[in-house]
Design an enzyme around this catalytic site. Structure first.
Site, mmCIF file in Angstrom:
data_model
loop_
_atom_site.group_PDB
_atom_site.id
_atom_site.type_symbol
_atom_site.label_atom_id
_atom_site.label_comp_id
_atom_site.label_asym_id
_atom_site.label_seq_id
_atom_site.Cartn_x
_atom_site.Cartn_y
_atom_site.Cartn_z
ATOM 1 C CB THR A 26 8.775 50.690 16.333
ATOM 2 O OG1 THR A 26 7.480 50.528 16.939
ATOM 3 C CG2 THR A 26 8.619 51.522 15.080
ATOM 4 C CD GLU A 77 9.348 54.821 13.500
ATOM 5 O OE1 GLU A 77 10.567 54.545 13.529
ATOM 6 O OE2 GLU A 77 8.617 54.813 14.507
ATOM 7 C CE LYS A 102 11.581 68.392 29.062
ATOM 8 N NZ LYS A 102 11.256 66.951 29.111
ATOM 9 C CD1 TRP A 108 15.202 70.972 28.194
ATOM 10 C CD2 TRP A 108 15.391 70.480 26.018
ATOM 11 N NE1 TRP A 108 13.936 70.961 27.659
ATOM 12 C CE2 TRP A 108 14.023 70.671 26.331
ATOM 13 C CE3 TRP A 108 15.742 70.151 24.717
ATOM 14 C CZ2 TRP A 108 13.014 70.542 25.377
ATOM 15 C CZ3 TRP A 108 14.746 70.025 23.769
ATOM 16 C CH2 TRP A 108 13.387 70.214 24.092
HETATM 17 P P1 AMP Z 1 15.124 52.114 15.788
HETATM 18 O O1 AMP Z 1 13.853 52.453 15.148
HETATM 19 O O2 AMP Z 1 15.033 50.957 16.715
HETATM 20 O O3 AMP Z 1 16.200 51.945 14.785
HETATM 21 O O4 AMP Z 1 15.537 53.342 16.722
HETATM 22 C C1 AMP Z 1 15.649 54.630 16.208
HETATM 23 C C2 AMP Z 1 16.188 55.549 17.258
HETATM 24 O O5 AMP Z 1 17.505 55.148 17.653
HETATM 25 C C3 AMP Z 1 16.370 56.970 16.806
HETATM 26 O O6 AMP Z 1 15.173 57.694 16.818
HETATM 27 C C4 AMP Z 1 17.398 57.488 17.807
HETATM 28 O O7 AMP Z 1 16.792 57.836 19.024
HETATM 29 C C5 AMP Z 1 18.266 56.279 18.028
HETATM 30 N N1 AMP Z 1 19.463 56.366 17.189
HETATM 31 C C6 AMP Z 1 19.705 55.789 16.008
HETATM 32 N N2 AMP Z 1 20.935 56.090 15.563
HETATM 33 C C7 AMP Z 1 21.496 56.897 16.492
HETATM 34 C C8 AMP Z 1 22.750 57.562 16.618
HETATM 35 N N3 AMP Z 1 23.713 57.443 15.708
HETATM 36 N N4 AMP Z 1 22.958 58.328 17.708
HETATM 37 C C9 AMP Z 1 22.006 58.460 18.655
HETATM 38 N N5 AMP Z 1 20.816 57.856 18.601
HETATM 39 C C10 AMP Z 1 20.556 57.086 17.533
#
Ligand code: AMP
Length: 546
Positions: A186, A334, A443, A448
């Protein structure tokens, strides 16, 4: 229990490529290379060369379970490694080269990578880090002898020489499908990056979901442009889904600017493209600056947008200017990464474009294999009524159980659900909508406010190139939203006109208390807005209302 009597064939990544080589041998993989020119090959070629990779690794003493790292753009050699490494039972560790060098050093040592394959672009980076990568005993530059760099990397090997010395006959070994296949860290916006260790089983099951019609609908008739990098959650599983379905794949290499992406789409007659919003912003800016007519020049039918929220204005532009349908998708490292996909239901067939765009703003419905729930701070499940929003938790066979070599506490709740760190609502039709990352939600007075909803409302203004909203301390309300805007070149947008534009588009009490204009916004290694950095930058900011 009465046991079923079906054949027990493990779900292995090598079987995907074997299938493609048998049934789609001539389907093309087109790559823009680090050396410059376009390269064309087929699934049959990739299969043959992936076997040479496996033989080469065996000759180098690589054993099952060893981690083999890559620092590479999207291209055919990277694809060969995807299959050669995992196919022989070793673990492909794709590293995001946009991470800070210290983070790269950390994850290579944490993963205990044995061999590092890298593109020519990353020679200086590897040169700087080689002595600090304590477990790496082989460095392979992914090029041919003619392009071998003059550098100080110890015992540097040349990819094409390595493969050239090997036979292309190799029997893919059969092993337990729960064996580790690949590793992706990550981006570690808080603390150190964490390793997600995928298995052959999880990768093959995920690939089926990606190919399914109400997933991303990947089939042999598609030409798929992988703008999403192969170092970002396995390019959303496309190298596997491509082989499973026989889709023609187009890989942009290092050239992700608007012009390069547009020309590749046009010249290779791309029908489906996948990427994060930031790359699409660059593409749209290129189209604007050159006055192009994508609808007349391109064959693009669908654009998959994920990684960050797909703004309504962006979906509308793809629809009207490109004639392409935006498939909004959500997931995370993940989750391999696919969680939800925003496809339409039969009852949406009569919708107007306006109504349809309101659906496409949502992140979509869970694909089979992903269970979802939203819960409050106490872990109590919330209703799926489109109103209640809470912590989004997921469970399924391609979702991480624990992190790689993580000695910390388990990440799952009592029912085995993983907390995504996202806050979302789910409507009665099952469409999930992300409100925020839990740590980014604003907040205000005990309620929210969704920073994502405000950003999407701001970006709809024709003079706005990009927008971010963060919560800023407020004596009365605890936090209030601050809108930070990057104007499009040559645009003269004021605070008052920005707020006037947003009035009526969001609830009145959500309206930002102030607007500031900046030249650029900070992004993470995977193209996401870095809200933590923004919060630091505006730590001392005093809102006029405070
Ligand atoms: P990553 O592990 O780098 O792919 O990041 C995952 C995170 O990206 C998710 O937990 C979301 O917070 C954000 N994310 C992924 N896809 C979207 C989406 N379509 N809209 C909003 N947030 C997203």
């Amino acid at each position: 229990m009465l046991k079923g009597l079906m054949q027990d064939r493990p779900l292995l990544i090598s079987s995907l490529l074997e299938h493609a080589a048998s049934f789609h041998p001539d389907a093309e993989i087109v790559s823009r290379t680090s050396e410059g020119p376009l390269h064309r090959c087929t699934y049959a070629d990739i299969h043959r060369r992936a076997k040479q990779v496996a033989n080469a690794l065996t000759a180098l003493g690589v054993a099952a379970g060893d981690r083999i790292a890559t620092l590479a753009w999207n291209g055919y050699r990277h694809m060969e490694l995807y299959y050669g490494v995992s196919g022989m039972g070793a673990v492909l560790h794709t590293i995001n080269p946009r991470l800070f060098p210290e983070q790269i050093e950390y994850i290579v040592n944490h993963a205990e990578d044995r061999i590092l394959f890298f593109d020519l672009s990353f020679v200086p980076l590897v040169e700087a880090l080689a002595s600090k990568m304590t477990t790496v005993c082989g460095f392979v530059v992914m090029t041919e002898r003619a392009h071998l760099p003059d550098c100080s990397i110890p015992g540097l090997l040349c990819y094409e020489d390595l493969l050239g010395a090997q036979a292309s006959d190799y029997a893919w070994p059969r092993f337990d499908e729960t064996t580790a296949s690949s590793l992706c860290y990550t981006s570690g916006t808080t603390g150190n990056p964490k390793g997600v260790l995928y298995s052959h089983r999880s990768s093959v099951l995920h690939s089926w979901a990606a190919c399914s019609v109400d997933g991303l609908a990947i089939g042999a008739s598609e030409t798929v442009l992988l703008v999403v990098p192969m170092f970002h959650v396995n390019a959303w599983g496309m190298p596997y889904a491509g082989a499973m379905s026989g889709a023609r794949l187009v890989m942009p290499g290092p050239a992700l600017d608007g012009r390069s992406v547009y020309e590749l789409m046009r010249d290779e007659k791309v029908t489906l493209a996948l990427g994060v919003p930031t790359v699409w912003l660059m593409l749209l800016q290129h189209v604007d600056s050159k006055g192009l007519k994508p609808k007349d020049e391109l064959c693009l039918r669908r654009v998959v947008i994920g990684g960050s929220s797909a703004p309504r204005a962006m979906s509308e532009r793809f629809e009207t200017d490109f004639g392409a349908f935006v498939v909004h998708a959500w997931g995370m490292t993940e989750m391999s990464p696919l969680g939800t996909v925003c496809n339409l239901l039969p009852r949406h067939s009569g919708c107007t474009l306006e109504q349809r765009l309101s659906i496409q703003e949502k992140q979509g419905r869970a694909v089979y294999g992903v269970e979802m729930k939203i819960v409050d701070d106490e872990g109590v499940s919330l209703p799926h009524n489109g109103m209640a929003s809470g912590h989004l938790l997921v469970r399924g066979p391609w979702i991480a159980g624990v992190y790689f070599r993580d000695e910390g506490s388990p990440t799952l709740d009592a029912e085995g659900f993983f907390d995504t760190g996202d806050v979302a609502s789910i409507d009665a039709d099952g469409y999930m909508q992300i409100t925020d990352r839990a740590k980014d939600v604003i907040k205000s007075g005990g309620e929210w406010i969704s920073s994502i909803a405000l950003e999407n409302a701001a970006i709809a203004h024709p003079a706005v190139a990009e927008a971010a909203v963060i919560g800023v301390a407020h004596a009365k309300w605890q936090e209030r939203p601050l809108l930070i805007v990057v104007r499009k070149p040559g645009q003269d947008l004021t605070r008052a006109s920005m707020l006037a534009f947003m009035t009526g588009r969001v609830a009145t009490w959500w309206l930002p208390d102030d607007v500031v204009f900046v030249d650029e916004l900070p992004h993470s290694a995977t193209g996401k807005l870095q809200k933590m950095k923004l919060r630091k930058m505006f730590n001392d900011y005093r809102l006029p209302s405070a």
